[in-house]
Design an enzyme around this catalytic site. Structure first.
Site, PDB file in Angstrom:
ATOM      1  CG  PHE A 148      -0.250   0.447   2.505  1.00 23.27           C
ATOM      2  CD1 PHE A 148      -0.109   1.795   2.820  1.00 23.27           C
ATOM      3  CD2 PHE A 148       0.288  -0.492   3.386  1.00 23.27           C
ATOM      4  CE1 PHE A 148       0.552   2.200   3.977  1.00 23.27           C
ATOM      5  CE2 PHE A 148       0.949  -0.102   4.533  1.00 23.27           C
ATOM      6  CZ  PHE A 148       1.083   1.240   4.831  1.00 23.27           C
ATOM      7  CE  LYS A 172      -3.112  -8.432  -4.310  1.00 25.64           C
ATOM      8  NZ  LYS A 172      -3.496  -7.388  -3.313  1.00 25.64           N
ATOM      9  CD  GLU A 175      -5.547  -5.997   0.148  1.00 27.18           C
ATOM     10  OE1 GLU A 175      -4.564  -5.731  -0.586  1.00 27.18           O
ATOM     11  OE2 GLU A 175      -5.522  -6.857   1.047  1.00 27.18           O
ATOM     12  NE  ARG A 176      -3.590  -2.885   3.901  1.00 20.45           N
ATOM     13  CZ  ARG A 176      -2.591  -2.976   4.760  1.00 20.45           C
ATOM     14  NH1 ARG A 176      -2.317  -1.976   5.552  1.00 20.45           N
ATOM     15  NH2 ARG A 176      -1.870  -4.061   4.823  1.00 20.45           N
ATOM     16  CB  SER A 225       4.851  -7.363   5.706  1.00 22.40           C
ATOM     17  OG  SER A 225       3.948  -8.382   5.321  1.00 22.40           O
ATOM     18  CB  CYS A 280      10.502  -0.467   2.711  1.00 22.38           C
ATOM     19  SG  CYS A 280      11.182   0.098   1.172  1.00 22.38           S
ATOM     20  CD  GLU A 382       8.537  -2.852   8.248  1.00 22.22           C
ATOM     21  OE1 GLU A 382       7.818  -3.858   8.035  1.00 22.22           O
ATOM     22  OE2 GLU A 382       9.057  -2.201   7.331  1.00 22.22           O
TER      23      GLU A 382
HETATM   24  P1  NAD Z   1       1.574  -6.592   3.087  1.00 23.85           P
HETATM   25  O1  NAD Z   1       2.604  -7.665   3.161  1.00 23.85           O
HETATM   26  O2  NAD Z   1       0.461  -6.627   4.071  1.00 23.85           O
HETATM   27  O3  NAD Z   1       0.862  -6.620   1.638  1.00 23.85           O
HETATM   28  C1  NAD Z   1       1.612  -6.616   0.453  1.00 23.85           C
HETATM   29  C2  NAD Z   1       0.800  -7.329  -0.629  1.00 23.85           C
HETATM   30  O4  NAD Z   1       0.594  -8.686  -0.240  1.00 23.85           O
HETATM   31  C3  NAD Z   1      -0.572  -6.717  -0.867  1.00 23.85           C
HETATM   32  O5  NAD Z   1      -0.832  -6.690  -2.247  1.00 23.85           O
HETATM   33  C4  NAD Z   1      -1.502  -7.674  -0.139  1.00 23.85           C
HETATM   34  O6  NAD Z   1      -2.783  -7.753  -0.723  1.00 23.85           O
HETATM   35  C5  NAD Z   1      -0.792  -9.007  -0.252  1.00 23.85           C
HETATM   36  N1  NAD Z   1      -1.078  -9.901   0.869  1.00 23.85           N
HETATM   37  C6  NAD Z   1      -1.327  -9.528   2.167  1.00 23.85           C
HETATM   38  N2  NAD Z   1      -1.548 -10.623   2.915  1.00 23.85           N
HETATM   39  C7  NAD Z   1      -1.426 -11.696   2.097  1.00 23.85           C
HETATM   40  C8  NAD Z   1      -1.539 -13.107   2.296  1.00 23.85           C
HETATM   41  N3  NAD Z   1      -1.817 -13.620   3.503  1.00 23.85           N
HETATM   42  N4  NAD Z   1      -1.360 -13.917   1.243  1.00 23.85           N
HETATM   43  C9  NAD Z   1      -1.071 -13.416   0.027  1.00 23.85           C
HETATM   44  N5  NAD Z   1      -0.967 -12.091  -0.215  1.00 23.85           N
HETATM   45  C10 NAD Z   1      -1.131 -11.244   0.806  1.00 23.85           C
HETATM   46  O7  NAD Z   1       2.346  -5.217   3.113  1.00 23.85           O
HETATM   47  P2  NAD Z   1       1.741  -3.750   3.204  1.00 23.85           P
HETATM   48  O8  NAD Z   1       1.218  -3.534   4.577  1.00 23.85           O
HETATM   49  O9  NAD Z   1       0.849  -3.475   2.056  1.00 23.85           O
HETATM   50  O10 NAD Z   1       3.058  -2.878   2.986  1.00 23.85           O
HETATM   51  C11 NAD Z   1       3.944  -2.547   4.024  1.00 23.85           C
HETATM   52  C12 NAD Z   1       5.106  -3.504   4.093  1.00 23.85           C
HETATM   53  O11 NAD Z   1       5.795  -3.532   2.848  1.00 23.85           O
HETATM   54  C13 NAD Z   1       6.159  -3.077   5.101  1.00 23.85           C
HETATM   55  O12 NAD Z   1       6.609  -4.222   5.774  1.00 23.85           O
HETATM   56  C14 NAD Z   1       7.264  -2.470   4.256  1.00 23.85           C
HETATM   57  O13 NAD Z   1       8.542  -2.504   4.830  1.00 23.85           O
HETATM   58  C15 NAD Z   1       7.188  -3.337   3.057  1.00 23.85           C
HETATM   59  N6  NAD Z   1       7.776  -2.684   1.901  1.00 23.85           N
HETATM   60  C16 NAD Z   1       8.989  -3.126   1.490  1.00 23.85           C
HETATM   61  C17 NAD Z   1       9.606  -2.514   0.422  1.00 23.85           C
HETATM   62  C18 NAD Z   1      10.938  -2.982  -0.047  1.00 23.85           C
HETATM   63  O14 NAD Z   1      11.345  -2.560  -1.116  1.00 23.85           O
HETATM   64  N7  NAD Z   1      11.645  -3.833   0.662  1.00 23.85           N
HETATM   65  C19 NAD Z   1       8.980  -1.447  -0.241  1.00 23.85           C
HETATM   66  C20 NAD Z   1       7.735  -1.038   0.207  1.00 23.85           C
HETATM   67  C21 NAD Z   1       7.145  -1.667   1.281  1.00 23.85           C
END
Ligand code: NAD
Length: 498
Positions: A148, A172, A175-176, A225, A280, A382
């Site tokens: 998101f 994909k 969704e937020r 994450s 991140c 985090e």
């Molecule tokens: P998230 O892991 O909750 O979601 C990321 C994606 O995964 C979304 O599209 C979500 O729909 C999907 N997802 C969520 N739960 C899932 C599941 N159980 N099974 C399959 N797919 C699932 O992350 P977020 O809250 O949207 O974003 C924040 C996180 O992303 C933080 O931890 C941040 O550090 C990380 N991030 C990392 C980078 C990087 O380059 N390393 C960059 C941006 C964000």
């Protein structure tokens, strides 16, 4: 109420069997619904991508690049509208959204050079009248799953290069905050991309699992994450897919006794609290070397933080906005509570911030916590909020050991005037992206982005040169045209140069 749908085969489609609320996080109001794609909907996108692939693969790279040129222009023309959509659903302030979009556009600019980037390697006369070359072919249908916090930039890390390399892409998004991402994909369609080459499926685990298990999907890029990154990487690998999965972070800045403290404070305030700490690469821990450094830093940070301005995205004078959801706001507050309970000292407390005209928004104010110890929950995990922790070390070696021992290794930075210390730090620290007096060392589009340790699963980093390799497959051809009339006998030994 508007329902945000999907882009499949050039058409917006909306399956409304399952939907989810989309919020304006500054007001707490539900503003839209987003459709959550079923397995069947995702399979339609995969089928459209597979059908579009043969022609797109054979489209000359220069023509694929021309679509990217037009796309870049459309992104620039529509920048304000895109940033407004980001602000409405993510909450980041308009100037911050502009920065995110610009960083995304730079990836499109890099993809415009794809004819050069896809040039192979050629060797003449590897044997008598035998030539050999390597070329880089597209994989086929590839997928991206994005978080998101950068609804424009992170998708733009992936699909421009994937598509320019000749692949068909299924995205994909989170969704937020789905609207800006979908609109950007529509702009790519408008730029002249054939139907089916780029699809967007909004959704949750059902959509992601369909992409991970469908044999037609060749590769998966993920950013999000760490627990989900690990799941994505394992599942994709078990299903024979190429995968890069970028995860979470805990980015430390070392503040050395010789650092320019005023500069360090300015940089830390922006890097810790910008975008509400929902980056991140946000700096979330300052490791001070020596107590005098800690005391000077904290006193100046406290002063600088009095002028932080928190509010809704439209007001450009705001420094940062709300967190993404009420649940996340409560989680961040929980981390601050836990730090206090475990003996740390909350120096500046953002837990009870009131933002006028946004009383129901998901805000947490800038928070500074001193006397943090490595065993504390707020240090180990985090937080992803506007919270800066101070850990007091007595030497640079001790500070570096702390960073190396942390499970995450995304970004880090050192503030110092000592070139030798900076050189030692950048050479030896076990972190993927390093800054020297640069707080957010996010590589530019023609380098690649990625952390070490549990911040990245997979071999190749995101965007830049690594993306060309990730989204293409090497093929090596060895060729001989025997001159007419000459035929050799059978050779049973391994061919070598004789
Ligand atoms: P998230 O892991 O909750 O979601 C990321 C994606 O995964 C979304 O599209 C979500 O729909 C999907 N997802 C969520 N739960 C899932 C599941 N159980 N099974 C399959 N797919 C699932 O992350 P977020 O809250 O949207 O974003 C924040 C996180 O992303 C933080 O931890 C941040 O550090 C990380 N991030 C990392 C980078 C990087 O380059 N390393 C960059 C941006 C964000």
């Amino acid at each position: 109420m508007i329902t945000v749908g999907h882009l499949i085969n050039g058409q917006i489609v909306t399956d409304t069997e399952r939907t989810q609320d989309v919020f304006n996080p500054a007001t707490g109001e539900v503003t839209k619904q987003v459709a959550l794609a079923s397995k069947l909907t995702v399979e339609k996108a995969i089928a459209a991508a597979e059908a579009a692939f043969p022609e797109w693969r054979n489209t000359p790279p220069i023509k694929r690049a021309r679509v990217m040129f037009r796309f870049k222009e459309l992104l620039e023309q529509n920048a304000e509208r895109i940033c407004q959509m980001i602000g409405e659903e993510h909450g980041k302030i308009v100037h911050d959204a502009m920065g995110e979009l610009q960083r995304g556009i730079e990836n499109v600019e890099y993809a415009c050079g794809v004819p050069e980037l896809l040039k192979g390697e050629h060797s003449k006369n590897v044997g008598p009248n035998i030539d050999s070359w390597s070329e880089f072919q597209p994989l086929g249908v590839v997928a991206g799953i994005t978080p998101f916090n950068f609804p424009a930039m992170v998708p733009l890390w992936m699909f421009p290069m994937a598509i320019a390399c000749g692949n068909c892409f299924i995205l994909k998004p989170s969704e937020r905050d789905p609207s800006s991402t979908l609109f950007i994909a529509q702009l790519l369609q408008e730029a002249g991309l054939p139907n089916g080459v780029m699809s967007v499926v909004n959704g949750d685990k059902e959509a992601v699992d369909t992409l991970l298990h469908d044999h037609r999907v060749q590769a998966v890029s993920f950013v999000g994450s760490t627990p989900i990154a690990e799941y994505i990487y394992r599942t994709a690998a078990a299903n024979g897919k190429r995968c890069q999965a970028l995860g979470g972070a805990k980015n430390h800045a070392i503040v050395m006794p010789d650092a320019d403290i005023d500069n360090a404070v300015n940089q830390l305030v922006g890097a810790a609290f910008g975008s509400s700490g929902e980056r991140c690469m946000a700096l979330s821990v300052a490791v001070t070397v020596g107590d005098a450094t800690a005391d000077a830093l904290i006193s100046k940070m406290r002063e600088a933080m009095t002028s932080l301005k928190v509010g809704a995205y439209q007001d450009k004078s705001n420094d940062f906005g709300p967190l993404i959801t009420r649940q996340h706001q409560q989680k961040v507050i929980g981390y601050i509570d836990s730090a206090e309970e475990e003996g740390a000292e909350v120096v500046v407390d953002g837990r009870s911030i009131q933002v006028s005209a946004c009383e129901s928004g998901f805000f947490v104010g800038g928070t500074l916590i001193d006397q943090v110890k490595p065993g504390m929950r707020c240090y180990k995990e985090e937080i992803f909020g506007p919270v800066l922790l101070i850990v007091r070390a007595q030497s640079m070696q001790e500070a570096m050991q702390l960073i190396d021992a942390h499970e995450y290794g995304n970004g880090t930075c050192i503030f110092t005037r000592d070139g030798e210390a900076a050189r030692y730090f950048s050479d030896n620290i076990k972190v993927g992206m390093v800054g020297v007096n640069v707080p957010l060392p996010v590589p530019v589009a023609y380098h690649s982005f990625g952390g070490w340790k549990r911040s990245l699963f997979g071999d190749l980093h995101a965007y830049g040169p690594d993306a060309v390799r990730f989204y293409s497959r090497r093929k090596t051809v060895t060729q001989r045209w025997p001159s007419s009339g000459v035929r050799e006998g059978v050779e049973f030994s391994m061919p070598t140069m004789k």
